[in-house]
Design an enzyme around this catalytic site. Sequence first.
Site, PDB file in Angstrom:
ATOM      1  N   GLY A   1     -18.189  32.901 -50.478  1.00 21.83           N
ATOM      2  CA  GLY A   1     -17.481  31.766 -49.664  1.00 21.83           C
ATOM      3  C   GLY A   1     -17.864  30.400 -50.075  1.00 21.83           C
ATOM      4  O   GLY A   1     -17.098  29.453 -50.197  1.00 21.83           O
ATOM      5  N   ASP A   2     -19.355  30.232 -50.309  1.00 19.15           N
ATOM      6  CA  ASP A   2     -19.767  28.844 -50.654  1.00 19.15           C
ATOM      7  C   ASP A   2     -19.148  28.372 -51.911  1.00 19.15           C
ATOM      8  O   ASP A   2     -18.882  27.211 -52.308  1.00 19.15           O
ATOM      9  CB  ASP A   2     -21.269  28.755 -50.718  1.00 19.15           C
ATOM     10  CG  ASP A   2     -22.008  29.041 -49.341  1.00 19.15           C
ATOM     11  OD1 ASP A   2     -21.691  28.348 -48.371  1.00 19.15           O
ATOM     12  OD2 ASP A   2     -22.753  30.095 -49.247  1.00 19.15           O
ATOM     13  N   CYS A   3     -19.063  29.305 -52.983  1.00 22.09           N
ATOM     14  CA  CYS A   3     -18.613  29.363 -54.393  1.00 22.09           C
ATOM     15  C   CYS A   3     -17.136  28.865 -54.035  1.00 22.09           C
ATOM     16  O   CYS A   3     -16.724  27.975 -54.876  1.00 22.09           O
ATOM     17  CB  CYS A   3     -18.792  30.245 -55.429  1.00 22.09           C
ATOM     18  SG  CYS A   3     -17.885  30.183 -56.847  1.00 22.09           S
TER      19      CYS A   3
ATOM     20  N   TYR B   1     -22.907  25.116 -41.266  1.00 22.17           N
ATOM     21  CA  TYR B   1     -23.691  26.534 -41.076  1.00 22.17           C
ATOM     22  C   TYR B   1     -23.935  26.426 -39.507  1.00 22.17           C
ATOM     23  O   TYR B   1     -24.737  27.165 -39.177  1.00 22.17           O
ATOM     24  CB  TYR B   1     -24.723  26.738 -41.667  1.00 22.17           C
ATOM     25  CG  TYR B   1     -24.239  27.555 -43.080  1.00 22.17           C
ATOM     26  CD1 TYR B   1     -24.372  28.928 -43.163  1.00 22.17           C
ATOM     27  CD2 TYR B   1     -23.758  26.952 -43.880  1.00 22.17           C
ATOM     28  CE1 TYR B   1     -24.211  29.650 -44.290  1.00 22.17           C
ATOM     29  CE2 TYR B   1     -23.197  27.575 -45.387  1.00 22.17           C
ATOM     30  CZ  TYR B   1     -23.387  28.831 -45.415  1.00 22.17           C
ATOM     31  OH  TYR B   1     -23.081  29.721 -46.370  1.00 22.17           O
TER      32      TYR B   1
ATOM     33  N   ALA C   1     -16.871  25.275 -53.115  1.00 22.48           N
ATOM     34  CA  ALA C   1     -17.208  24.227 -53.849  1.00 22.48           C
ATOM     35  C   ALA C   1     -16.253  24.194 -55.001  1.00 22.48           C
ATOM     36  O   ALA C   1     -16.247  23.150 -55.340  1.00 22.48           O
ATOM     37  CB  ALA C   1     -18.580  24.700 -54.180  1.00 22.48           C
TER      38      ALA C   1
END
Length: 465
Positions: free
Chosen positions: A252-254, A140, A257
């Site tokens: 996006g994080d999902c 980030y 991951a």
Amino acid sequence: MTGPGPLVVVGDVLLDRDVRGVVDRLAPDAPVPVVDVTADLARPGGAGLAAAVAARTGCDVVLVTALGTDEASDTVREALRGRVRLVELPLDGTLPVKTRVLAGSGPLVRIDRGGGTVGPVPPDVPDVLAGASAVLVADYGRGTADALRPLLADAARHAPVVWDPHPRGGPPVRGARLVTPNAAEAAALSPGDGHALAEHARRGAELAERWNAVSVVVTLGDRGALLTRPKSPAPMLVPVPYPATGDPCGAGDCFAALAAVAFAQGALPEEAVQRAVAGAAAFVAAGGASDPDLWRGRGRSRPLPPVAADAFALARSVRAAGGTVVATGGCFDLLHAGHVGLLDSARRIGDCLVVCVNSDASLRRLKGPGRPLTPLEDRIKVLAALGSVDAVVPFEEDMPLTLLDALRPDVWVKGGDYSAEALPEAGLLRRWGGQTVVLPYLDGRSTTSLADRAARAAAGARRAP
């Protein structure tokens, strides 16, 4: 090469707050909405969210991040306790806090505060990265990835590295297995005209070459994701399995991951992207990062089922979440447009689709000598590759009645022009309150007609002078 070690998530953690409320009037002193607050929820964001999503699949997760002595850092520690193992870098300052004020269908405003400087790397971090089965960098742009860059470059030589970039962050390390910019990030990094798929493909391939990455996937929201490679003219588009309406915050994080989890389990980039697209769609449909089930309880939840997962575990998990289990069955000897249309329609009925497929012996009894044209193992692999299919399970009988009695789907789907109540499965489904439905089938499409057409064409070719 992947091993038995944990998935290591490296990156910047934030504290995300959602202040939810109702707006029914404007302020008397200015033309701005007045929000009557109904809920105020805080949760880990950034790398913290990615680590929590990965841990929810049952994967062993270590999160390497910078945390301070402030209240926001303590809130993150408490939320992640029992879910992931924390390896902390010191943070000089306060953890960033991002607050969304939401009313109605979306956010009214976002307020950002806080921030600090990442301190020295603890001595145990090199060993943590050396033992990783895969590494996810959730960058980030707040210093954690930069502080570990030499170690991440070493990690990329022995383990798959998934790099989720940020406009404020640095480039991925050389040799990253998969880099996951969204369309806007890719456009900012590789300017060009338009938003056509060809332009997204050009950007992805150009960025993969610039970064010396094995592959770059450009995520396209509800259009899916486009997997590209350096100098490759043939990208792979992975569409979403179904339209997912919901809060996209954290999608996006999902995605990153779940791709990293897939690599930790030995998947290829194509497989990782397919699983990540399907998982991100389910994540959005469930409410995104604000889904209370994501943060309810302690420890790891039941693993999320991959494509072609165990059908019975999948059915149990979907039912436990209050979802609808849909099943259908058939030979699927030569997959054709009729099959694909039926499976797409069946998947939209509920929350998962289990395909029951005849074994080779069962198919031979039904269709006669010379069948199957495609062996069971290949039929399962082809069906499992479809975005509409969540699990595939074979059966030996002529009809899957024993299998259905064990699986107990909520809906059993058949394609054709006959009455649903005339099907032998209908009475069985009624025992547990299930429903049998018939979906229209594309005329003129069948495995038998395709095989006959191919045989006639081959015979004509042999007779030709």
